[in-house]
Write a protein that holds these residues in place. Structure first.
Motif, PDB file in Angstrom:
ATOM      1  N   ILE A  38       0.840  -1.206   0.000  1.00 26.43           N
ATOM      2  CA  ILE A  38       0.000   0.000   0.000  1.00 26.43           C
ATOM      3  C   ILE A  38       0.870   1.249   0.000  1.00 26.43           C
ATOM      4  O   ILE A  38       0.608   2.216  -0.731  1.00 26.43           O
ATOM      5  CB  ILE A  38      -0.951  -0.009   1.214  1.00 26.43           C
ATOM      6  CG1 ILE A  38      -1.930  -1.182   1.113  1.00 26.43           C
ATOM      7  CG2 ILE A  38      -1.710   1.316   1.319  1.00 26.43           C
ATOM      8  CD1 ILE A  38      -2.752  -1.427   2.376  1.00 26.43           C
ATOM      9  N   ALA A  39       1.928   1.241   0.809  1.00 22.62           N
ATOM     10  CA  ALA A  39       2.821   2.407   0.887  1.00 22.62           C
ATOM     11  C   ALA A  39       3.495   2.679  -0.451  1.00 22.62           C
ATOM     12  O   ALA A  39       3.659   3.835  -0.851  1.00 22.62           O
ATOM     13  CB  ALA A  39       3.860   2.188   1.982  1.00 22.62           C
ATOM     14  N   ARG A  40       3.876   1.620  -1.156  1.00 23.73           N
ATOM     15  CA  ARG A  40       4.497   1.816  -2.474  1.00 23.73           C
ATOM     16  C   ARG A  40       3.523   2.442  -3.465  1.00 23.73           C
ATOM     17  O   ARG A  40       3.914   3.209  -4.338  1.00 23.73           O
ATOM     18  CB  ARG A  40       5.022   0.482  -3.018  1.00 23.73           C
ATOM     19  CG  ARG A  40       6.328   0.018  -2.372  1.00 23.73           C
ATOM     20  CD  ARG A  40       6.992  -1.070  -3.196  1.00 23.73           C
ATOM     21  NE  ARG A  40       6.173  -2.277  -3.277  1.00 23.73           N
ATOM     22  CZ  ARG A  40       6.211  -3.264  -2.392  1.00 23.73           C
ATOM     23  NH1 ARG A  40       7.031  -3.193  -1.348  1.00 23.73           N
ATOM     24  NH2 ARG A  40       5.449  -4.330  -2.542  1.00 23.73           N
ATOM     25  N   ALA A  41       2.237   2.104  -3.320  1.00 21.28           N
ATOM     26  CA  ALA A  41       1.214   2.683  -4.206  1.00 21.28           C
ATOM     27  C   ALA A  41       0.965   4.147  -3.877  1.00 21.28           C
ATOM     28  O   ALA A  41       0.442   4.896  -4.714  1.00 21.28           O
ATOM     29  CB  ALA A  41      -0.080   1.885  -4.103  1.00 21.28           C
ATOM     30  N   ASN A  42       1.297   4.557  -2.640  1.00 21.90           N
ATOM     31  CA  ASN A  42       1.249   5.961  -2.216  1.00 21.90           C
ATOM     32  C   ASN A  42      -0.118   6.624  -2.461  1.00 21.90           C
ATOM     33  O   ASN A  42      -0.220   7.603  -3.200  1.00 21.90           O
ATOM     34  CB  ASN A  42       2.337   6.766  -2.918  1.00 21.90           C
ATOM     35  CG  ASN A  42       2.535   8.130  -2.268  1.00 21.90           C
ATOM     36  OD1 ASN A  42       2.318   8.293  -1.074  1.00 21.90           O
ATOM     37  ND2 ASN A  42       2.946   9.108  -3.058  1.00 21.90           N
ATOM     38  N   ALA A  70       3.337   2.445   7.845  1.00 19.55           N
ATOM     39  CA  ALA A  70       2.133   3.245   7.607  1.00 19.55           C
ATOM     40  C   ALA A  70       2.322   4.700   8.014  1.00 19.55           C
ATOM     41  O   ALA A  70       1.828   5.616   7.347  1.00 19.55           O
ATOM     42  CB  ALA A  70       0.953   2.634   8.350  1.00 19.55           C
ATOM     43  N   SER A  71       3.047   4.940   9.098  1.00 21.87           N
ATOM     44  CA  SER A  71       3.207   6.310   9.597  1.00 21.87           C
ATOM     45  C   SER A  71       3.994   7.195   8.640  1.00 21.87           C
ATOM     46  O   SER A  71       3.906   8.426   8.717  1.00 21.87           O
ATOM     47  CB  SER A  71       3.887   6.296  10.962  1.00 21.87           C
ATOM     48  OG  SER A  71       5.211   5.780  10.856  1.00 21.87           O
ATOM     49  N   GLN A  72       4.755   6.585   7.736  1.00 24.17           N
ATOM     50  CA  GLN A  72       5.557   7.371   6.798  1.00 24.17           C
ATOM     51  C   GLN A  72       4.835   7.652   5.479  1.00 24.17           C
ATOM     52  O   GLN A  72       5.365   8.356   4.620  1.00 24.17           O
ATOM     53  CB  GLN A  72       6.877   6.638   6.507  1.00 24.17           C
ATOM     54  CG  GLN A  72       7.759   6.459   7.733  1.00 24.17           C
ATOM     55  CD  GLN A  72       8.011   7.774   8.456  1.00 24.17           C
ATOM     56  OE1 GLN A  72       8.491   8.728   7.847  1.00 24.17           O
ATOM     57  NE2 GLN A  72       7.685   7.834   9.744  1.00 24.17           N
ATOM     58  N   ARG A 115       0.990  11.510   6.865  1.00 26.13           N
ATOM     59  CA  ARG A 115       1.758  12.708   7.230  1.00 26.13           C
ATOM     60  C   ARG A 115       0.995  13.991   6.926  1.00 26.13           C
ATOM     61  O   ARG A 115       1.119  14.982   7.645  1.00 26.13           O
ATOM     62  CB  ARG A 115       3.103  12.688   6.500  1.00 26.13           C
ATOM     63  CG  ARG A 115       4.015  11.540   6.957  1.00 26.13           C
ATOM     64  CD  ARG A 115       5.161  11.318   5.971  1.00 26.13           C
ATOM     65  NE  ARG A 115       6.057  12.449   5.916  1.00 26.13           N
ATOM     66  CZ  ARG A 115       7.128  12.620   6.713  1.00 26.13           C
ATOM     67  NH1 ARG A 115       7.406  11.702   7.627  1.00 26.13           N
ATOM     68  NH2 ARG A 115       7.904  13.667   6.586  1.00 26.13           N
ATOM     69  N   GLN A 116       0.177  13.960   5.855  1.00 26.54           N
ATOM     70  CA  GLN A 116      -0.605  15.134   5.479  1.00 26.54           C
ATOM     71  C   GLN A 116      -1.949  15.210   6.211  1.00 26.54           C
ATOM     72  O   GLN A 116      -2.681  16.191   6.056  1.00 26.54           O
ATOM     73  CB  GLN A 116      -0.856  15.122   3.967  1.00 26.54           C
ATOM     74  CG  GLN A 116       0.387  15.309   3.120  1.00 26.54           C
ATOM     75  CD  GLN A 116       0.947  16.708   3.217  1.00 26.54           C
ATOM     76  OE1 GLN A 116       0.208  17.675   3.427  1.00 26.54           O
ATOM     77  NE2 GLN A 116       2.266  16.836   3.100  1.00 26.54           N
TER      78      GLN A 116
END
Length: 340
Positions: A261-265, A297-299, A304-305
Motif C-alpha cells: 500500500i505504501a508503495r502505491a502511495n 504506515a506512519s511514513q 503525514r498530510q
C-alpha cells in the motif's frame, strides 16, 4: 479528517418512515411475484412477521415505513440511521452478529430477509434457504450479495461483476413491492439517485488525479489488512467520483500488506468506523494509533498530510448507506483541497 454525515432522509420522509405501515399500505393487488437470486418468490399478502438478518435491509424496511412488520433483526455494524432510533427500539435484536437458526424460527416469521448469503445461503452459517423452505418460510436475499457474486464457497464470496447502486435500488423496489408500499420505494430511490448525482457533480474533473485506499479492518494488526478491491461498494464510490483505487484486485475485500500500500502511495486513506468488535482494528481509535505509530504506515504521505478519512463501515458494504459514504468522501476531498 472526520466528515459530517447527512441524514439519509429529509424531514417529510422521516415522518413517513416512523408512521404506521397500516396507514401507508397502498391498494396494490396481491399476489406479488418476483425473481430473487435464482428463485421465484410469490406473496399473497404483505408479510406480518419478517425476521431480517442484516442492518441495511432492516433500515430499508424502516425507511419504507413497515417497521411494525419486523419481528426481529440481527447482524449490526453501526448505530441505526439518524432519525430511526425510536423505530429501532421497538424491534427485538436477536443478535448483534449471527443469530441462531432456532432464534429466527422462534419468532414464527413469514419472511426471512438476509443481507448476506454468508448467513443464509448455499453455505450459510445460520441456515440454507432450503431449511427455511421446509418450514414454509420464504427467504429474500439482497441482490447486491447474489447478482454478479458467487457464494457457493461460503464466507464472503467472490464478485464476478462489479457492484453498482442499481442493486440497492433493486432491493428497495423489491421490498416495497413485497410490503405493498411501492410509491414509497420509488420516492426513496429517487432521493438517493439525486444525492448521487449531486456528489458526482461536486467532484467533477478529478479524472484519477487523486487516489485512495479503503481500510475496513484487520484480523490482527500485525498481519495484512482487509482493504477494498475494485468490485465492491468502495470501488463504485471511487469510480463514480473519479478517484483511483490503488488496490487493483478484483476481489471485494482482499488482504494487502502495508508495504504494498505504501508503495502505491494513495493520496487518501479511508478508515472504517464501526461499533462491531469482531477484530481489534474494528475500533477506529486502534486504526488511528496504528497509522500514527507503525513504521511503514506512519511514513505514508496520506498519514503525514492528515488525509485520513473516517467513514461508517456500513457505507463500505453494498448498502443503503453507500450514498452517505460517497458524500463523506466527496466532502473530505473538497475540505482537504483535493477536489473543486
Amino acid at each position: 479528517m472526520p466528515s459530517p454525515v447527512r441524514p439519509l432522509l429529509g424531514t417529510a420522509a422521516l415522518l413517513l418512515a416512523c408512521s404506521s405501515s397500516a396507514a401507508l399500505a397502498q391498494a396494490r393487488p396481491y399476489p406479488v411475484t418476483l425473481q430473487n437470486c435464482g428463485q421465484e418468490l410469490t406473496f399473497t399478502r404483505a408479510p406480518e412477521r419478517a425476521v431480517v438478518i442484516g442492518q441495511s435491509t432492516t433500515e430499508i424496511l424502516y425507511l419504507l415505513g413497515v417497521a411494525d412488520h419486523v419481528a426481529g433483526t440481527a447482524l449490526w455494524v453501526s448505530p441505526v440511521l439518524e432519525g430511526l432510533a425510536a423505530v429501532n427500539a421497538k424491534v427485538e435484536r436477536l443478535a448483534d452478529n449471527d443469530p441462531s437458526f432456532e432464534s429466527v424460527v422462534g419468532k414464527k416469521p413469514d419472511l426471512v430477509a438476509t443481507q448476506f448469503q454468508w448467513q443464509v445461503g448455499p453455505e450459510g452459517v445460520i441456515a440454507t434457504p432450503e431449511q427455511f423452505a421446509e418450514l414454509g418460510i420464504p427467504v429474500y436475499t439482497s441482490p447486491a450479495d447474489c447478482v454478479g457474486k458467487d457464494n457457493s464457497g461460503g464466507g464472503d464470496g467472490v464478485r464476478t461483476a462489479k457492484f453498482t447502486m442499481d442493486l440497492v435500488y433493486q432491493e428497495i423496489d423489491d421490498l416495497a413491492r413485497i410490503f405493498g408500499v411501492e410509491e414509497h420505494g420509488q420516492a426513496l430511490i429517487a432521493e438517493i439517485r439525486d444525492r448521487e448525482t449531486a456528489a458526482r457533480a461536486r467532484l467533477g474533473g478529478l479524472d484519477g488525479k487523486v487516489s485512495a485506499v479503503f481500510w475496513f479492518s484487520s484480523a490482527e494488526l500485525d498481519i495484512d489488512p482487509y482493504v477494498a478491491g475494485q468490485s465492491g461498494a468502495p470501488g463504485y464510490m471511487m469510480s463514480a467520483l473519479g478517484v483511483t483505487n490503488v488496490i487493483e484486485s478484483e476481489e471485494e475485500w482482499p488482504t494487502v500488506g502495508w508495504e504494498t500500500i505504501a508503495r502505491a502511495n494513495p493520496t487518501v486513506i479511508v478508515a472504517g468506523k464501526m461499533e462491531r468488535r469482531r477484530f481489534p482494528a474494528d475500533d477506529i481509535a486502534v486504526k488511528r494509533e496504528f497509522l500514527r505509530t507503525d513504521p511503514v504506515a506512519s511514513q505514508m504521505e496520506a498519514v503525514r498530510q492528515g488525509h485520513v478519512v473516517e467513514m461508517d463501515a456500513q457505507a463500505m458494504n453494498p448498502t443503503i448507506r453507500t450514498i452517505q459514504g460517497m458524500e463523506v468522501l466527496a466532502d473530505a476531498l473538497i475540505a482537504a483541497g483535493l477536489g473543486k
